[in-house]
Design a protein around this motif. Structure first.
Motif, PDB file in Angstrom:
ATOM      1  N   UNK A 186       0.835  -1.208   0.000  1.00 59.73           N
ATOM      2  CA  UNK A 186       0.000   0.000   0.000  1.00 59.73           C
ATOM      3  C   UNK A 186       0.868   1.255   0.000  1.00 59.73           C
ATOM      4  N   UNK A 187       1.876   1.273   0.872  1.00 60.65           N
ATOM      5  CA  UNK A 187       2.724   2.457   0.972  1.00 60.65           C
ATOM      6  C   UNK A 187       3.430   2.754  -0.339  1.00 60.65           C
ATOM      7  N   UNK A 188       3.959   1.722  -0.985  1.00 59.22           N
ATOM      8  CA  UNK A 188       4.731   1.936  -2.211  1.00 59.22           C
ATOM      9  C   UNK A 188       3.837   2.318  -3.384  1.00 59.22           C
ATOM     10  N   UNK A 189       2.670   1.682  -3.497  1.00 60.05           N
ATOM     11  CA  UNK A 189       1.779   2.029  -4.608  1.00 60.05           C
ATOM     12  C   UNK A 189       1.187   3.422  -4.425  1.00 60.05           C
ATOM     13  N   UNK A 190       0.898   3.808  -3.190  1.00 64.25           N
ATOM     14  CA  UNK A 190       0.381   5.153  -2.929  1.00 64.25           C
ATOM     15  C   UNK A 190       1.468   6.199  -3.162  1.00 64.25           C
ATOM     16  N   UNK A 191       2.702   5.864  -2.796  1.00 62.70           N
ATOM     17  CA  UNK A 191       3.812   6.792  -3.013  1.00 62.70           C
ATOM     18  C   UNK A 191       4.045   7.054  -4.485  1.00 62.70           C
TER      19      UNK A 191
END
Length: 478
Positions: free
Chosen positions: A242-247
């Motif tokens: 989630x963190x990487x795709x949102x970033x």
């Protein structure tokens, strides 16, 4: 069920003297029986279907957004909703399949994937569509590790497994390419819903054949499921993805990105602690300490993450810098797909000659070299250079896919094949998910898109060359 190598008319090595080199007879490659072909067809068709799902919707996203009223942020979630469960639950379902039956779980995953695809096809609002995508991802998280472990437990180590994994890896790579081309054609002719409808029909077809083709497979003992390990690794992977795709969309400065990134790292750290103290761990830490597992998965992570990123930025380059149409861009990647098929046919032969470890290292080095050639792209021309370079890089990528799967699973007992293949497929899914967020941002934050593409290409090439050298060194010592 294990597929036996058919007997040959020659005597065994232990009962006959070695033949002179000049008179040595090349052994006939083992042939797949009719049943083995059916098993391989079912398993490869399922893997192809999941690979197709990763790319078939990409071209349709703008049309889908207008139809369902999805914002730009919502379109990002059309991809993220699938990636989160498909990457987060792989290890858990791989272990459950080991304990409670790989065939049973594989069939359940097919049914879930088909029903979810139908829901996405008939979606009446954004919520119903995103729910369908999330359930597709959950179904994929069941299908991928169970299908791979069924393959490795059905085909014994040696030429038969090499050949089976070669075919599987080829179709996996081809699925991504076919999805990119088919997505544009279907969207233009039948609408975006046909892309999801295609997956529903495909899953129904595989599900109709699979029960008759597959036999049940599970571990002999039935240890308790490692619930704390399952919760920590699944939560950690979900938070990290989630963190990487949102970033990739908003950058790393958002509070939700920072919190979920830290949470993911903490949970994965807790997972390591839990596994070291559990009698029946979800992941055997001694297995992770095997050089073949550690360096094999490192090679797999690098080849998937860098290739997916390069394809992403090349798509932007061809359409935004060179003004190619989506159809023409699809043709470029169609050539890439065809040459990947050729690589898949020859990779098992190369592995048979020089071994999976050397093939993995050389494939990573070759992939990095040909991606580096893309630094010669210009702002006025570059279609042919892009086509040739990315196609050759993709051939090396396909060789790395097959070699790293063989490297990681070779020598692993059948009762741990689900675990080993779960690691293989987790590496694959995480690589596909994290590459674009980590490097793709470089393409959109430079002064110009062209300079951003060159930056990504240079970084990806350097990472692959370094990874190839590291894998070669690490596996040579193993």
């Amino acid at each position: 069920m294990a597929i036996e190598t058919p007997p040959t008319s020659t005597s065994s090595a232990s009962s006959a003297p070695a033949a002179p080199a000049a008179l040595a007879v090349t052994p006939v490659p083992p042939r797949l029986s009719g049943r083995a072909r059916l098993v391989l067809f079912v398993l490869c068709a399922a893997q192809f279907m999941v690979a197709l799902d990763f790319s078939v919707l990409n071209v349709a996203l703008p049309v889908l957004g207008r139809d369902l009223g999805l914002s730009t942020t919502g379109l990002q979630w059309a991809v993220t909703a699938f990636a989160l469960p498909s990457g987060g639950f792989l290890l858990l379902f791989g272990r459950i399949a080991d304990l409670y039956g790989r065939r049973r779980l594989f069939l359940a995953g097919l049914a879930l994937f088909g029903a979810a695809s139908l829901l996405a096809t008939l979606a009446w609002d954004p919520a119903s569509f995103l729910a369908g995508r999330a359930l597709q991802g959950l179904g994929a998280a069941v299908i991928v590790p169970t299908g791979m472990s069924l393959l490795t437990t059905t085909f014994p180590e040696g030429p038969l497994r090499d050949r089976a994994l070669g075919i599987s890896g080829t179709l996996l790579s081809l699925g991504f390419t076919v999805g990119m081309v088919a997505g544009g054609v279907l969207t233009d002719t039948l609408g975006w819903r046909s892309t999801m409808g295609l997956l529903a029909v495909a899953s129904l077809g595989v599900l109709a054949v699979a029960p008759r083709a597959l036999e049940e497979s599970r571990t002999a003992d039935r240890p308790r499921l490692d619930v704390p390990g399952a919760v920590s690794v699944t939560g950690g992977l979900l938070a990290l993805i989630y963190a990487l795709t949102t970033a990739a969309e908003r950058g790393f400065g958002g509070a939700d990105v920072v919190v979920t990134l830290v949470l993911g790292i903490v949970l994965l750290g807790a997972f390591v602690v839990v596994e070291s103290r559990t009698a029946a761990p979800l992941v055997s830490l001694p297995m992770l300490r095997r050089r073949t597992v550690a360096f094999g998965n490192l090679g797999g992570l690098m080849t998937f993450s860098m290739m997916s990123t390069v394809v992403f930025v090349l798509t932007l380059y061809l359409q935004e810098v060179l003004d190619l149409s989506p159809f023409a861009t699809g043709l470029v990647f169609g050539v890439q797909g065809l040459l990947s098929v050729v690589a898949g046919l020859f990779a098992p032969r190369v592995i048979g000659r020089i071994g999976a470890r050397r093939t993995l290292a050389l494939s990573l080095l070759g992939q990095g070299l040909f991606i580096g050639v893309l630094l010669g792209l210009g702002t006025e021309s570059g279609v042919w250079l892009a086509t040739v370079a990315v196609s050759l890089a993709s051939m090396c990528h396909l060789g790395a896919i097959i070699a790293y799967g063989l490297t990681v699973t070779s020598g692993v007992p059948d009762e741990e094949q689900g675990l080993a293949t779960g690691l293989v497929t987790t590496t694959q899914q995480v690589g596909l998910t994290v590459g674009i967020p980590l490097l793709g941002v470089l393409a959109t934050t430079q002064e110009s898109l062209f300079e951003g593409v060159r930056t990504v290409v240079a970084v990806a090439a350097a990472i692959l060359l370094a990874a190839g050298a590291l894998v070669a060194t690490g596996l040579r010592r193993g």
